[in-house]
Design a protein around this motif. Structure first.
Motif, PDB file in Angstrom:
ATOM      1  N   THR A   2       2.142  -1.287   3.592  1.00 12.39           N
ATOM      2  CA  THR A   2       0.970  -0.738   2.942  1.00 12.39           C
ATOM      3  C   THR A   2       0.233   0.157   3.908  1.00 12.39           C
ATOM      4  O   THR A   2      -0.035  -0.228   5.031  1.00 12.39           O
ATOM      5  CB  THR A   2       0.034  -1.878   2.491  1.00 12.39           C
ATOM      6  N   ALA A  15       1.509   1.330  -6.903  1.00 16.08           N
ATOM      7  CA  ALA A  15       2.164   0.037  -6.717  1.00 16.08           C
ATOM      8  C   ALA A  15       3.137  -0.207  -7.856  1.00 16.08           C
ATOM      9  O   ALA A  15       2.976   0.325  -8.954  1.00 16.08           O
ATOM     10  CB  ALA A  15       1.134  -1.087  -6.665  1.00 16.08           C
ATOM     11  N   CYS A  16       4.144  -1.033  -7.594  1.00 14.38           N
ATOM     12  CA  CYS A  16       5.121  -1.403  -8.605  1.00 14.38           C
ATOM     13  C   CYS A  16       4.883  -2.839  -9.054  1.00 14.38           C
ATOM     14  O   CYS A  16       4.467  -3.686  -8.261  1.00 14.38           O
ATOM     15  CB  CYS A  16       6.538  -1.262  -8.052  1.00 14.38           C
ATOM     16  N   ARG A  98      -2.763  -6.278  -5.604  1.00 18.34           N
ATOM     17  CA  ARG A  98      -2.195  -7.526  -5.080  1.00 18.34           C
ATOM     18  C   ARG A  98      -2.518  -8.719  -5.978  1.00 18.34           C
ATOM     19  O   ARG A  98      -1.668  -9.569  -6.218  1.00 18.34           O
ATOM     20  CB  ARG A  98      -2.675  -7.790  -3.662  1.00 18.34           C
ATOM     21  N   GLY A 101      -0.107  -9.059  -8.723  1.00 21.04           N
ATOM     22  CA  GLY A 101       1.301  -9.273  -8.384  1.00 21.04           C
ATOM     23  C   GLY A 101       2.068  -8.047  -7.967  1.00 21.04           C
ATOM     24  O   GLY A 101       3.297  -7.994  -8.101  1.00 21.04           O
ATOM     25  N   THR A 103       4.030  -5.105  -5.928  1.00 20.57           N
ATOM     26  CA  THR A 103       4.972  -4.967  -4.811  1.00 20.57           C
ATOM     27  C   THR A 103       5.003  -3.492  -4.449  1.00 20.57           C
ATOM     28  O   THR A 103       4.560  -2.651  -5.224  1.00 20.57           O
ATOM     29  CB  THR A 103       6.401  -5.421  -5.206  1.00 20.57           C
ATOM     30  N   ASP A 104       5.475  -3.199  -3.288  1.00 19.30           N
ATOM     31  CA  ASP A 104       5.657  -1.806  -2.854  1.00 19.30           C
ATOM     32  C   ASP A 104       4.399  -0.966  -3.042  1.00 19.30           C
ATOM     33  O   ASP A 104       4.407   0.041  -3.754  1.00 19.30           O
ATOM     34  CB  ASP A 104       6.848  -1.182  -3.588  1.00 19.30           C
TER      35      ASP A 104
END
Length: 108
Positions: A2, A15-16, A98, A101, A103-104
Motif C-alpha cells: 500500500t 482496491a480489489c 480495509r 475486505g 486486497t491489492d
C-alpha cells in the motif's frame, strides 16, 4: 503493498474485492462514514470480462449450495473500487477499503 500520500490533492486510490457485496460495502463506507462524494467513486470488474467477483455473496449466492442455476454469477475476477481523493485524506479511504475486505490497495 500500500502506498498513499496523506493529502495528495489529485490522487486516486484503488482496491480489489472478492465479491460485489464487499465492493458495495466499501462504497457505502466511503460515502457515509468518510463523506466522500459518490460521483468520485467508480466500481468495475478488475479485468476486461464482466465479473461479480471471485466469491459469490448476497443475492449472487445460491440459497441451496447443492443446487446450480443458469443465472449463477460470473465469477471471473475481482471487483475494483476506485476513488478520486481530490484533497481528501487517503488514509481514511484506505481504512474504509480495509474494513470492507479489500486486497491489492494501490494509489496512482
Amino acid at each position: 503493498m500500500t502506498r498513499h500520500a496523506a493529502n495528495d490533492s489529485h490522487s486516486r486510490l484503488t482496491a480489489c474485492f472478492a465479491s460485489r457485496g464487499d465492493a458495495e460495502r466499501a462504497v457505502e463506507h466511503l460515502v457515509q462514514e468518510h463523506g466522500l462524494a459518490r460521483d468520485a467513486i467508480s466500481v468495475a470488474a478488475a479485468r476486461q470480462a464482466n465479473s461479480a467477483g471471485t466469491t459469490a455473496s448476497g443475492a449472487d449466492a445460491s440459497a441451496n449450495p447443492d443446487e446450480g442455476s443458469a443465472l449463477e454469477p460470473a465469477l471471473g475476477g475481482p471487483i475494483e473500487v476506485s476513488v478520486e481523493l481530490k484533497g481528501a485524506d487517503g488514509t481514511r479511504a484506505e481504512k474504509a477499503f480495509r474494513s470492507a475486505g479489500a486486497t491489492d490497495i494501490r494509489q496512482g
